[in-house]
Design an enzyme around this catalytic site. Structure first.
Site, PDB file in Angstrom:
ATOM      1  N   LYS A  13       0.837  -1.221   0.000  1.00  0.00           N
ATOM      2  CA  LYS A  13       0.000   0.000   0.000  1.00  0.00           C
ATOM      3  C   LYS A  13       0.865   1.260   0.000  1.00  0.00           C
ATOM      4  O   LYS A  13       0.643   2.181  -0.772  1.00  0.00           O
ATOM      5  CB  LYS A  13      -0.916   0.044   1.254  1.00  0.00           C
ATOM      6  CG  LYS A  13      -1.793  -1.175   1.430  1.00  0.00           C
ATOM      7  CD  LYS A  13      -2.647  -1.063   2.693  1.00  0.00           C
ATOM      8  CE  LYS A  13      -1.878  -1.020   4.007  1.00  0.00           C
ATOM      9  NZ  LYS A  13      -1.137  -2.246   4.343  1.00  0.00           N
ATOM     10  N   ARG A  88      -9.214   1.159   9.364  1.00  0.00           N
ATOM     11  CA  ARG A  88      -8.800  -0.209   9.664  1.00  0.00           C
ATOM     12  C   ARG A  88      -9.836  -0.954  10.475  1.00  0.00           C
ATOM     13  O   ARG A  88      -9.619  -2.121  10.822  1.00  0.00           O
ATOM     14  CB  ARG A  88      -7.520  -0.170  10.480  1.00  0.00           C
ATOM     15  CG  ARG A  88      -6.264  -0.416   9.686  1.00  0.00           C
ATOM     16  CD  ARG A  88      -5.139  -0.180  10.645  1.00  0.00           C
ATOM     17  NE  ARG A  88      -4.007  -0.974  10.363  1.00  0.00           N
ATOM     18  CZ  ARG A  88      -2.934  -0.530   9.710  1.00  0.00           C
ATOM     19  NH1 ARG A  88      -2.902   0.679   9.231  1.00  0.00           N
ATOM     20  NH2 ARG A  88      -1.907  -1.308   9.549  1.00  0.00           N
ATOM     21  N   ARG A 127      12.171  -5.532   4.896  1.00  0.00           N
ATOM     22  CA  ARG A 127      11.965  -4.100   4.624  1.00  0.00           C
ATOM     23  C   ARG A 127      12.947  -3.242   5.419  1.00  0.00           C
ATOM     24  O   ARG A 127      13.217  -3.493   6.587  1.00  0.00           O
ATOM     25  CB  ARG A 127      10.533  -3.705   4.996  1.00  0.00           C
ATOM     26  CG  ARG A 127      10.339  -2.195   4.945  1.00  0.00           C
ATOM     27  CD  ARG A 127       8.897  -1.774   4.980  1.00  0.00           C
ATOM     28  NE  ARG A 127       8.179  -2.250   6.141  1.00  0.00           N
ATOM     29  CZ  ARG A 127       6.883  -2.084   6.309  1.00  0.00           C
ATOM     30  NH1 ARG A 127       6.160  -1.503   5.372  1.00  0.00           N
ATOM     31  NH2 ARG A 127       6.292  -2.535   7.386  1.00  0.00           N
ATOM     32  N   ARG A 160      11.904  -1.468  10.984  1.00  0.00           N
ATOM     33  CA  ARG A 160      10.843  -1.062  11.895  1.00  0.00           C
ATOM     34  C   ARG A 160      10.715  -2.050  13.049  1.00  0.00           C
ATOM     35  O   ARG A 160      10.879  -3.254  12.864  1.00  0.00           O
ATOM     36  CB  ARG A 160       9.504  -0.995  11.136  1.00  0.00           C
ATOM     37  CG  ARG A 160       9.180   0.391  10.648  1.00  0.00           C
ATOM     38  CD  ARG A 160       7.994   0.452   9.725  1.00  0.00           C
ATOM     39  NE  ARG A 160       6.792  -0.240  10.153  1.00  0.00           N
ATOM     40  CZ  ARG A 160       5.657  -0.214   9.462  1.00  0.00           C
ATOM     41  NH1 ARG A 160       5.573   0.478   8.339  1.00  0.00           N
ATOM     42  NH2 ARG A 160       4.599  -0.886   9.887  1.00  0.00           N
ATOM     43  N   ARG A 171       0.186  -8.904  13.545  1.00  0.00           N
ATOM     44  CA  ARG A 171      -0.441  -7.872  12.693  1.00  0.00           C
ATOM     45  C   ARG A 171      -1.320  -8.514  11.626  1.00  0.00           C
ATOM     46  O   ARG A 171      -2.389  -7.993  11.294  1.00  0.00           O
ATOM     47  CB  ARG A 171       0.648  -7.005  12.029  1.00  0.00           C
ATOM     48  CG  ARG A 171       1.313  -6.042  13.001  1.00  0.00           C
ATOM     49  CD  ARG A 171       2.650  -5.541  12.492  1.00  0.00           C
ATOM     50  NE  ARG A 171       2.575  -4.783  11.272  1.00  0.00           N
ATOM     51  CZ  ARG A 171       3.600  -4.598  10.440  1.00  0.00           C
ATOM     52  NH1 ARG A 171       4.792  -5.126  10.712  1.00  0.00           N
ATOM     53  NH2 ARG A 171       3.455  -3.897   9.354  1.00  0.00           N
TER      54      ARG A 171
HETATM   55  P1  AP5 Z   1       4.969  -1.527   1.833  1.00  0.00           P
HETATM   56  O1  AP5 Z   1       4.629  -0.737   0.618  1.00  0.00           O
HETATM   57  O2  AP5 Z   1       5.630  -0.830   2.962  1.00  0.00           O
HETATM   58  O3  AP5 Z   1       3.656  -2.298   2.338  1.00  0.00           O
HETATM   59  P2  AP5 Z   1       2.449  -1.759   3.220  1.00  0.00           P
HETATM   60  O4  AP5 Z   1       1.240  -2.461   2.743  1.00  0.00           O
HETATM   61  O5  AP5 Z   1       2.415  -0.262   3.215  1.00  0.00           O
HETATM   62  O6  AP5 Z   1       2.903  -2.343   4.631  1.00  0.00           O
HETATM   63  P3  AP5 Z   1       2.907  -1.727   6.090  1.00  0.00           P
HETATM   64  O7  AP5 Z   1       3.612  -2.710   6.971  1.00  0.00           O
HETATM   65  O8  AP5 Z   1       3.458  -0.318   6.088  1.00  0.00           O
HETATM   66  O9  AP5 Z   1       1.424  -1.703   6.425  1.00  0.00           O
HETATM   67  P4  AP5 Z   1       0.803  -1.727   7.768  1.00  0.00           P
HETATM   68  O10 AP5 Z   1      -0.580  -1.439   7.356  1.00  0.00           O
HETATM   69  O11 AP5 Z   1       0.972  -2.889   8.624  1.00  0.00           O
HETATM   70  O12 AP5 Z   1       1.631  -0.596   8.580  1.00  0.00           O
HETATM   71  P5  AP5 Z   1       1.253   0.868   9.049  1.00  0.00           P
HETATM   72  O13 AP5 Z   1       2.477   1.653   9.054  1.00  0.00           O
HETATM   73  O14 AP5 Z   1       0.039   1.363   8.338  1.00  0.00           O
HETATM   74  O15 AP5 Z   1       5.867  -2.770   1.370  1.00  0.00           O
HETATM   75  C1  AP5 Z   1       6.404  -3.690   2.304  1.00  0.00           C
HETATM   76  C2  AP5 Z   1       7.770  -4.241   1.805  1.00  0.00           C
HETATM   77  O16 AP5 Z   1       7.544  -4.981   0.598  1.00  0.00           O
HETATM   78  C3  AP5 Z   1       8.784  -3.137   1.447  1.00  0.00           C
HETATM   79  O17 AP5 Z   1      10.078  -3.598   1.763  1.00  0.00           O
HETATM   80  C4  AP5 Z   1       8.642  -2.979  -0.077  1.00  0.00           C
HETATM   81  O18 AP5 Z   1       9.863  -2.565  -0.637  1.00  0.00           O
HETATM   82  C5  AP5 Z   1       8.277  -4.407  -0.502  1.00  0.00           C
HETATM   83  N1  AP5 Z   1       7.356  -4.417  -1.639  1.00  0.00           N
HETATM   84  C6  AP5 Z   1       6.313  -3.558  -1.876  1.00  0.00           C
HETATM   85  N2  AP5 Z   1       5.668  -3.905  -3.018  1.00  0.00           N
HETATM   86  C7  AP5 Z   1       6.312  -5.016  -3.488  1.00  0.00           C
HETATM   87  C8  AP5 Z   1       6.095  -5.848  -4.625  1.00  0.00           C
HETATM   88  N3  AP5 Z   1       5.115  -5.610  -5.504  1.00  0.00           N
HETATM   89  N4  AP5 Z   1       6.924  -6.914  -4.797  1.00  0.00           N
HETATM   90  C9  AP5 Z   1       7.937  -7.165  -3.919  1.00  0.00           C
HETATM   91  N5  AP5 Z   1       8.191  -6.407  -2.820  1.00  0.00           N
HETATM   92  C10 AP5 Z   1       7.385  -5.335  -2.619  1.00  0.00           C
HETATM   93  O19 AP5 Z   1       0.780   0.585  10.565  1.00  0.00           O
HETATM   94  C11 AP5 Z   1       1.687   0.218  11.569  1.00  0.00           C
HETATM   95  C12 AP5 Z   1       0.962   0.145  12.906  1.00  0.00           C
HETATM   96  O20 AP5 Z   1       0.403   1.449  13.230  1.00  0.00           O
HETATM   97  C13 AP5 Z   1      -0.247  -0.801  12.959  1.00  0.00           C
HETATM   98  O21 AP5 Z   1       0.137  -2.133  13.255  1.00  0.00           O
HETATM   99  C14 AP5 Z   1      -1.079  -0.160  14.085  1.00  0.00           C
HETATM  100  O22 AP5 Z   1      -0.543  -0.481  15.342  1.00  0.00           O
HETATM  101  C15 AP5 Z   1      -0.880   1.329  13.856  1.00  0.00           C
HETATM  102  N6  AP5 Z   1      -1.895   1.899  12.955  1.00  0.00           N
HETATM  103  C16 AP5 Z   1      -1.678   2.455  11.738  1.00  0.00           C
HETATM  104  N7  AP5 Z   1      -2.840   2.866  11.202  1.00  0.00           N
HETATM  105  C17 AP5 Z   1      -3.811   2.558  12.113  1.00  0.00           C
HETATM  106  C18 AP5 Z   1      -5.224   2.705  12.107  1.00  0.00           C
HETATM  107  N8  AP5 Z   1      -5.889   3.257  11.057  1.00  0.00           N
HETATM  108  N9  AP5 Z   1      -5.910   2.260  13.176  1.00  0.00           N
HETATM  109  C19 AP5 Z   1      -5.277   1.725  14.261  1.00  0.00           C
HETATM  110  N10 AP5 Z   1      -3.934   1.533  14.314  1.00  0.00           N
HETATM  111  C20 AP5 Z   1      -3.210   1.953  13.238  1.00  0.00           C
END
Ligand code: AP5
Length: 215
Positions: A13, A88, A127, A160, A171
């Protein structure tokens, strides 16, 4: 253009939102990034969010809804925005709809990044992130030119805290339990757009562009 990017952790994403945001000149609003910024600044909000995030749990709805309410009121969101990692939970989605309704707006599309859990663990353990500019890398599939140094701003790359295997598994479980009900929420509204997130980043981006221009 108001878009929701929905999908499990590691589905890509953030990678796609950054690219789409630069192309369309609309901001990417990542609640994860906002929370990590609050942690880095040592604010009270950051301290309480860290307890949830380090365990892989969701931060309480009222906290993230408050962050989004403030952010979308800013001037750079007037032409639209991409919500990356928000909503979420069903209460977050309902709160977003109510906020937008108040402005005569609505979500145009909820893009669902579809990918199997087994692929996600290796994507996330590999990552590396630049805390300064937010650029993202992968130790095998998207290597920086110099190991652990950001190509864009030369800062040190970090892993991270929640990208450890035990936290990743938590997660993923949280996603299936609390976030995947949003798939039906948006399907019933007729705006869910599934996207094959298993392909290379370039191929996924081409599909995303096609899907959003035809939608
Ligand atoms: P990446 O693009 O970073 O993937 P992502 O889907 O954005 O993954 P995240 O881990 O950032 O999502 P998340 O939703 O768990 O974390 P968030 O920060 O929102 O890609 C991942 C890896 O794969 C990278 O190394 C990339 O290079 C590689 N990659 C990408 N595309 C690829 C492809 N096509 N092929 C191969 N490799 C690829 O949330 C973190 C924490 O914050 C949550 O756990 C929660 O505690 C809190 N939080 C955040 N938002 C909320 C909310 N709305 N409500 C409550 N808690 C929240």
């Amino acid at each position: 253009m108001i878009l929701v990017f929905l999908g499990p952790p590691g589905s890509g994403k953030g990678t796609q939102a950054k690219r789409f945001s630069a192309d369309k000149r609309i901001p990417q609003l990542s609640t994860g990034d906002m929370l990590r910024k609050a942690i880095a600044s040592g604010t009270e909000l950051g301290k309480s969010a860290q307890e949830f995030m380090s365990k892989g749990s969701l931060v309480p709805d009222e906290v993230v809804i408050g962050l989004i309410r403030e952010r979308i009121a800013e001037s750079d969101c007037q032409s639209g925005f991409i919500l990356d990692g928000f909503p979420r939970t069903i209460p977050q989605a309902q709160a977003l709809d109510a906020l937008l309704r108040g402005e005569g707006l609505q979500v145009q599309a909820a893009v669902l990044f579809e990918i199997a859990d087994r692929v996600l663990v290796s994507r996330l353990t590999g990552r590396r992130t630049c805390l300064k500019c937010g650029a993202m890398y992968h130790v095998e599939t998207m290597r920086p030119r110099k190991p652990d140094v950001c190509d864009q701003c030369s800062s040190q790359l970090v892993q991270r805290e929640d990208d450890r295997e035990d936290v990743i598994l938590k997660r993923l479980a949280v996603y299936h339990d609390q976030t995947s009900p949003l798939e039906n929420y948006y399907r019933e509204k007729g705006i869910l757009e599934p996207l094959d997130a298993t392909q290379t980043p370039d191929t996924v981006y081409t599909s995303l562009r096609r899907l959003l221009s035809s939608g």
